[in-house]
Design a protein around this motif. Structure first.
Motif, PDB file in Angstrom:
ATOM      1  N   ASP A   1      40.868  78.656  27.387  1.00 61.75           N
ATOM      2  CA  ASP A   1      40.236  79.495  28.404  1.00 61.75           C
ATOM      3  C   ASP A   1      39.305  80.506  27.759  1.00 61.75           C
ATOM      4  OD1 ASP A   1      41.743  78.164  30.238  1.00 61.75           O
ATOM      5  OD2 ASP A   1      43.023  79.850  30.775  1.00 61.75           O
ATOM      6  N   PRO A   2      38.145  80.770  28.393  1.00 63.96           N
ATOM      7  CA  PRO A   2      37.280  81.834  27.884  1.00 63.96           C
ATOM      8  C   PRO A   2      37.989  83.177  28.054  1.00 63.96           C
ATOM      9  CG  PRO A   2      36.385  80.891  29.908  1.00 63.96           C
ATOM     10  CD  PRO A   2      37.619  80.120  29.563  1.00 63.96           C
ATOM     11  N   LEU A   3      37.723  84.093  27.148  1.00 64.03           N
ATOM     12  CA  LEU A   3      38.384  85.392  27.177  1.00 64.03           C
ATOM     13  C   LEU A   3      37.405  86.512  27.479  1.00 64.03           C
ATOM     14  CD1 LEU A   3      40.579  84.966  23.981  1.00 64.03           C
ATOM     15  CD2 LEU A   3      41.314  84.758  26.371  1.00 64.03           C
TER      16      LEU A   3
ATOM     17  N   ALA B   1      24.001  86.947  25.206  1.00 63.99           N
ATOM     18  CA  ALA B   1      23.625  85.710  24.515  1.00 63.99           C
ATOM     19  C   ALA B   1      24.792  84.734  24.382  1.00 63.99           C
ATOM     20  CB  ALA B   1      23.078  86.052  23.128  1.00 63.99           C
ATOM     21  N   GLU B   2      25.893  84.990  25.064  1.00 64.34           N
ATOM     22  CA  GLU B   2      27.072  84.123  24.940  1.00 64.34           C
ATOM     23  C   GLU B   2      26.777  82.740  25.511  1.00 64.34           C
ATOM     24  OE1 GLU B   2      28.340  87.242  23.156  1.00 64.34           O
ATOM     25  OE2 GLU B   2      27.149  87.371  24.949  1.00 64.34           O
ATOM     26  N   SER B   3      27.263  81.718  24.822  1.00 63.03           N
ATOM     27  CA  SER B   3      27.039  80.351  25.294  1.00 63.03           C
ATOM     28  C   SER B   3      27.866  80.101  26.556  1.00 63.03           C
ATOM     29  CB  SER B   3      27.419  79.346  24.206  1.00 63.03           C
ATOM     30  OG  SER B   3      28.792  79.444  23.925  1.00 63.03           O
ATOM     31  N   GLY B   4      27.369  79.224  27.403  1.00 61.15           N
ATOM     32  CA  GLY B   4      28.078  78.845  28.615  1.00 61.15           C
ATOM     33  C   GLY B   4      28.001  79.865  29.741  1.00 61.15           C
ATOM     34  N   ARG B   5      27.220  80.916  29.562  1.00 56.36           N
ATOM     35  CA  ARG B   5      27.156  81.969  30.585  1.00 56.36           C
ATOM     36  C   ARG B   5      26.358  81.514  31.803  1.00 56.36           C
ATOM     37  NH1 ARG B   5      23.128  82.766  27.065  1.00 56.36           N
ATOM     38  NH2 ARG B   5      21.156  83.557  27.853  1.00 56.36           N
ATOM     39  N   GLN B   6      26.633  82.129  32.944  1.00 55.68           N
ATOM     40  CA  GLN B   6      25.890  81.864  34.171  1.00 55.68           C
ATOM     41  C   GLN B   6      24.934  83.009  34.499  1.00 55.68           C
ATOM     42  OE1 GLN B   6      28.967  81.220  37.063  1.00 55.68           O
ATOM     43  NE2 GLN B   6      29.286  79.118  36.414  1.00 55.68           N
ATOM     44  N   LEU B   7      25.017  84.097  33.732  1.00 55.85           N
ATOM     45  CA  LEU B   7      24.184  85.277  33.962  1.00 55.85           C
ATOM     46  C   LEU B   7      23.311  85.570  32.751  1.00 55.85           C
ATOM     47  CD1 LEU B   7      26.820  87.790  35.407  1.00 55.85           C
ATOM     48  CD2 LEU B   7      25.063  86.554  36.687  1.00 55.85           C
ATOM     49  N   ASP B   8      22.234  86.278  32.997  1.00 59.59           N
ATOM     50  CA  ASP B   8      21.466  86.924  31.946  1.00 59.59           C
ATOM     51  C   ASP B   8      21.567  88.416  32.197  1.00 59.59           C
ATOM     52  OD1 ASP B   8      20.507  84.919  30.274  1.00 59.59           O
ATOM     53  OD2 ASP B   8      18.799  84.493  31.565  1.00 59.59           O
ATOM     54  N   ALA B   9      21.603  89.190  31.132  1.00 61.02           N
ATOM     55  CA  ALA B   9      21.654  90.640  31.232  1.00 61.02           C
ATOM     56  C   ALA B   9      20.928  91.228  30.031  1.00 61.02           C
ATOM     57  CB  ALA B   9      23.101  91.130  31.272  1.00 61.02           C
ATOM     58  N   ASN B  10      20.296  92.361  30.228  1.00 60.00           N
ATOM     59  CA  ASN B  10      19.549  93.041  29.175  1.00 60.00           C
ATOM     60  C   ASN B  10      19.698  94.540  29.340  1.00 60.00           C
ATOM     61  OD1 ASN B  10      17.806  90.670  28.174  1.00 60.00           O
ATOM     62  ND2 ASN B  10      17.424  90.685  30.366  1.00 60.00           N
TER      63      ASN B  10
ATOM     64  N   VAL C   1      20.689  92.644  35.424  1.00 57.59           N
ATOM     65  CA  VAL C   1      21.580  91.483  35.509  1.00 57.59           C
ATOM     66  C   VAL C   1      21.018  90.547  36.572  1.00 57.59           C
ATOM     67  CG1 VAL C   1      23.926  90.673  35.971  1.00 57.59           C
ATOM     68  CG2 VAL C   1      23.582  92.912  34.907  1.00 57.59           C
ATOM     69  N   HIS C   2      20.934  89.269  36.212  1.00 58.55           N
ATOM     70  CA  HIS C   2      20.482  88.263  37.176  1.00 58.55           C
ATOM     71  C   HIS C   2      21.029  86.902  36.783  1.00 58.55           C
ATOM     72  CE1 HIS C   2      17.459  86.808  34.282  1.00 58.55           C
ATOM     73  NE2 HIS C   2      17.175  88.089  34.064  1.00 58.55           N
ATOM     74  N   ARG C   3      20.924  85.973  37.699  1.00 57.52           N
ATOM     75  CA  ARG C   3      21.336  84.600  37.439  1.00 57.52           C
ATOM     76  C   ARG C   3      20.540  84.079  36.249  1.00 57.52           C
ATOM     77  NH1 ARG C   3      18.685  80.372  39.334  1.00 57.52           N
ATOM     78  NH2 ARG C   3      17.728  81.594  40.973  1.00 57.52           N
ATOM     79  N   ARG C   4      21.182  83.295  35.434  1.00 58.76           N
ATOM     80  CA  ARG C   4      20.522  82.746  34.256  1.00 58.76           C
ATOM     81  C   ARG C   4      19.471  81.727  34.669  1.00 58.76           C
ATOM     82  NH1 ARG C   4      23.328  79.513  29.238  1.00 58.76           N
ATOM     83  NH2 ARG C   4      21.508  79.594  27.892  1.00 58.76           N
ATOM     84  N   ARG C   5      18.333  81.834  34.031  1.00 57.19           N
ATOM     85  CA  ARG C   5      17.281  80.838  34.268  1.00 57.19           C
ATOM     86  C   ARG C   5      17.670  79.549  33.563  1.00 57.19           C
ATOM     87  NH1 ARG C   5      12.402  82.977  35.947  1.00 57.19           N
ATOM     88  NH2 ARG C   5      12.171  85.206  35.663  1.00 57.19           N
TER      89      ARG C   5
END
Length: 144
Positions: free
Chosen positions: A15-17, A42-51, A119-123
């Protein structure tokens, strides 16, 4: 419960932590921070982008339109303004703003600069299509 009445032992090994990614108060306190992104998710498998983004004093992000993504913008430090077709709003630390897709907006930093989290949905990543497929409009790469 399992079929035999016993409690199942969950297997959490794969499971992701949840984890702490950065301390935004440290980023927001950087007085000589450069303009632009101070941190990116920058985490792999993410559904979001954040800066976490910094606009130095007196600088701005020119008016632009995001056609595809809703964006949440949280001001972490400093102050500035958000200009949209309906007027200008003051942004200060703690202000949470929704920027709906299709909206036009510009950001300007005040005298102390402006540091904010978006924060937004990952492109989706760009994909090269075989020749003979219809070209994307306006000469931009196709995203799928």
């Amino acid at each position: 419960m399992t079929a035999d009445g016993g409690d199942p032992t969950p297997d959490y090994d794969d499971d992701p932590l949840p984890r702490t990614l950065c301390d935004t108060t440290v980023l927001a306190a950087l007085e000589d921070a450069p303009a632009g992104a101070l941190w990116r998710l920058a985490e792999s498998g993410r559904q979001l982008d954040a800066n976490v983004v910094r606009i130095p004093p007196g600088r701005q992000v020119d008016a632009h339109r995001e056609p595809d993504l809703d964006v949440l913008l949280l001001v972490l430090a400093g102050e500035g303004s958000l200009t949209a077709p309906d007027g200008t709003q003051l942004l200060r630390a703690g202000t949470l703003t929704w920027l709906p897709h299709g909206s036009t907006r510009a950001l300007a930093a005040g005298a102390q600069g402006l540091t904010y989290l978006t924060v937004h949905r990952r492109r989706p990543g760009m994909r090269i299509k075989p020749s003979g497929t219809a070209a994307p409009s306006a000469g931009r790469p196709q995203r799928q």
